[in-house]
Write an enzyme that holds these catalytic residues in place. Structure first.
Site, PDB file in Angstrom:
ATOM      1  N   ASP A  49      -1.569   6.503   6.661  1.00 30.58           N
ATOM      2  CA  ASP A  49      -2.657   5.685   6.127  1.00 30.58           C
ATOM      3  C   ASP A  49      -2.885   4.585   7.163  1.00 30.58           C
ATOM      4  O   ASP A  49      -2.118   3.633   7.250  1.00 30.58           O
ATOM      5  CB  ASP A  49      -2.252   5.099   4.773  1.00 30.58           C
ATOM      6  CG  ASP A  49      -3.305   4.138   4.216  1.00 30.58           C
ATOM      7  OD1 ASP A  49      -4.305   3.869   4.907  1.00 30.58           O
ATOM      8  OD2 ASP A  49      -3.110   3.661   3.074  1.00 30.58           O
ATOM      9  N   TRP A 108       0.816  -1.226   0.000  1.00 30.74           N
ATOM     10  CA  TRP A 108       0.000   0.000   0.000  1.00 30.74           C
ATOM     11  C   TRP A 108       0.837   1.258   0.000  1.00 30.74           C
ATOM     12  O   TRP A 108       0.473   2.264  -0.611  1.00 30.74           O
ATOM     13  CB  TRP A 108      -1.025  -0.009   1.141  1.00 30.74           C
ATOM     14  CG  TRP A 108      -2.166  -0.949   0.833  1.00 30.74           C
ATOM     15  CD1 TRP A 108      -2.480  -2.090   1.507  1.00 30.74           C
ATOM     16  CD2 TRP A 108      -3.113  -0.844  -0.249  1.00 30.74           C
ATOM     17  NE1 TRP A 108      -3.564  -2.703   0.905  1.00 30.74           N
ATOM     18  CE2 TRP A 108      -3.962  -1.957  -0.168  1.00 30.74           C
ATOM     19  CE3 TRP A 108      -3.301   0.065  -1.283  1.00 30.74           C
ATOM     20  CZ2 TRP A 108      -5.009  -2.185  -1.074  1.00 30.74           C
ATOM     21  CZ3 TRP A 108      -4.337  -0.146  -2.190  1.00 30.74           C
ATOM     22  CH2 TRP A 108      -5.171  -1.267  -2.079  1.00 30.74           C
ATOM     23  N   LYS A 115     -12.281  -1.757   6.366  1.00 32.24           N
ATOM     24  CA  LYS A 115     -11.438  -2.708   7.076  1.00 32.24           C
ATOM     25  C   LYS A 115     -11.912  -2.815   8.530  1.00 32.24           C
ATOM     26  O   LYS A 115     -12.349  -3.858   8.969  1.00 32.24           O
ATOM     27  CB  LYS A 115      -9.963  -2.276   7.033  1.00 32.24           C
ATOM     28  CG  LYS A 115      -9.455  -1.873   5.650  1.00 32.24           C
ATOM     29  CD  LYS A 115      -9.243  -3.053   4.741  1.00 32.24           C
ATOM     30  CE  LYS A 115      -9.025  -2.708   3.269  1.00 32.24           C
ATOM     31  NZ  LYS A 115      -7.974  -1.785   2.934  1.00 32.24           N
TER      32      LYS A 115
HETATM   33  C1  PLP Z   1      -7.460  -1.296   1.585  1.00 29.95           C
HETATM   34  C2  PLP Z   1      -6.382  -0.295   1.726  1.00 29.95           C
HETATM   35  C3  PLP Z   1      -6.256   0.782   0.835  1.00 29.95           C
HETATM   36  C4  PLP Z   1      -7.172   0.974  -0.347  1.00 29.95           C
HETATM   37  O1  PLP Z   1      -8.447   1.290   0.053  1.00 29.95           O
HETATM   38  P1  PLP Z   1      -9.582   1.651  -1.021  1.00 29.95           P
HETATM   39  O2  PLP Z   1     -10.767   1.883  -0.154  1.00 29.95           O
HETATM   40  O3  PLP Z   1      -9.728   0.472  -1.928  1.00 29.95           O
HETATM   41  O4  PLP Z   1      -9.160   2.866  -1.734  1.00 29.95           O
HETATM   42  C5  PLP Z   1      -5.238   1.689   1.060  1.00 29.95           C
HETATM   43  N1  PLP Z   1      -4.397   1.565   2.097  1.00 29.95           N
HETATM   44  C6  PLP Z   1      -4.482   0.547   2.966  1.00 29.95           C
HETATM   45  C7  PLP Z   1      -3.515   0.454   4.101  1.00 29.95           C
HETATM   46  C8  PLP Z   1      -5.486  -0.418   2.815  1.00 29.95           C
HETATM   47  O5  PLP Z   1      -5.562  -1.434   3.678  1.00 29.95           O
END
Ligand code: PLP
Length: 360
Positions: free
Chosen positions: A172, A102, A196
């Site tokens: 993030d 990511w 998540k």
């Molecule tokens: C799932 C995830 C993303 C992407 O998320 P989207 O909602 O598909 O844009 C980005 N960063 C992390 C750490 C993730 O787990």
């Protein structure tokens, strides 16, 4: 069909009491005669739902007053671009930690807007660890430092917050926000896609220090301008109303459970069950450095990977679903977010022991 043990990385399982409450309120929310999905986002009912969700999130994370909480759309992936658009503030470069799938994606997107300095990297170790503070090469002229505080695919979690001096730290935190208490004041900005550990897909939460807003690139879409959205209570356009409502129910559930300190205890206990087992068996192993193992996303491998397909097939028949690792890395992965009860992890462990006895 009984509910399965869902180890999916996202969209992921939600707490059953939340789903039950949503079902009970589906046709008539609190005597309004409407589903939350049918409400105007500007009506008093939804405004109350929205305000309560924000207040509960602020309480759970002890978010200081000088931070704005935004309920946006576009996913964490939109933030890969929205962060540089808002936070470069006339500067031409930013620092990024490269620690897995990511962060790699975040870096690729940021490169469309600015120069990216890789301030720290674990690529040499196939993203199996979190680079230690003394390995970071920070640029004091960077607009911000970006990190992926839990790498969902690689299973690497920062259990500490990097020191970045006067340069704002951006995280993030999509896959571990609300899994533990967090010192929000150490960050300039925290963002997370909801699917998540928060609620349904379609909602993205941004927590941003107020002084970092208001200097977005003039080409920034208004719906992605933090200042514009903050002033409009995230309602410059129609927000993801139903997703905000469900997230609000999750926040209430977390508060009833005892808040994030209690949640952390539960998450530590759940992850320990799996990692302790990997450390004593010869049959499975964890590819991640012990000190940096994620409590939320637990990648693991069978020493004999010829058994992978059989493992997944038998797990599925035992009601243990979505254990296949991300296509980018292979192997297995058990995502055990807040909503996964200890009994679900225990069921996985029992299955793994049994599979080892049969095939080991
Ligand atoms: C799932 C995830 C993303 C992407 O998320 P989207 O909602 O598909 O844009 C980005 N960063 C992390 C750490 C993730 O787990």
């Amino acid at each position: 069909m009984p509910r399965v043990h869902n180890f999916g990385a996202g969209p992921a399982m939600l707490p059953e009491p939340v789903l039950q409450q949503a079902a009970a309120e589906m046709l008539d929310w609190h005597g309004s005669g409407m589903s939350v999905m049918e409400m105007s986002h500007r009506g008093k009912e939804f405004i109350a739902i929205h305000a309560q969700a924000e207040a509960d999130l602020r309480e759970l994370l002890s978010i200081p007053k000088n931070y704005k909480v935004l309920f946006l759309q576009g996913g964490a992936a939109a933030q890969f671009a929205v962060v540089p658009l808002n936070l470069l503030r006339g500067k031409d470069r930013a620092d990024y930690a490269l620690t897995g799938y990511w962060s790699k994606r975040a870096i690729a997107e940021a490169r469309r807007y600015c120069k990216v300095n890789i301030a720290a990297s674990s690529e040499d170790g196939k993203f199996s660890y979190a680079p230690a503070q003394d390995k970071w090469k920070l640029d004091p002229g960077a607009a911000y430092v970006h990190m992926t505080s839990n790498e969902t695919i690689d299973g690497v979690e920062f259990h500490w917050v990097p020191e970045t001096g006067d340069v704002p730290l951006v995280a993030d935190a999509s896959s571990h926000i609300l899994s533990r208490p967090l010192d929000v004041g150490r960050f300039g900005l925290i963002y997370a896609g909801a699917q998540k550990n928060i609620g349904p897909a379609g909602l993205t939460i941004v927590i941003v220090r107020e002084d970092l807003t208001g200097q977005a690139d003039p080409h920034t879409p208004s719906v992605f301008d933090y200042k514009v959205q903050a002033e409009a209570d995230s309602m410059t356009n129609t927000p993801a109303t139903y997703a905000i409502y469900i997230a609000g129910l999750v926040f209430q559930w977390l508060k009833q459970l005892g808040g994030l300190a209690r949640m952390e205890e539960l998450n530590v206990a759940k992850a320990k069950l799996l990692y302790d087992y990997f450390d004593q068996t010869e049959f499975y192993y964890s590819p991640v450095a012990k000190s940096d193992r994620s409590r939320m996303n637990v990648p693991f491998r069978l020493r004999n990977d010829k058994l992978d397909t059989e493992f997944l097939k038998q797990a599925e028949s035992a009601g243990l679903t979505q254990l296949k690792g991300h296509r980018a890395v292979g192997g297995m992965r058990a995502s055990i977010y807040n909503a996964m009860p200890l009994s679900g992890v225990q069921a996985l462990l029992d299955f793994m022991r049994q599979f080892e006895r049969k095939h080991g």
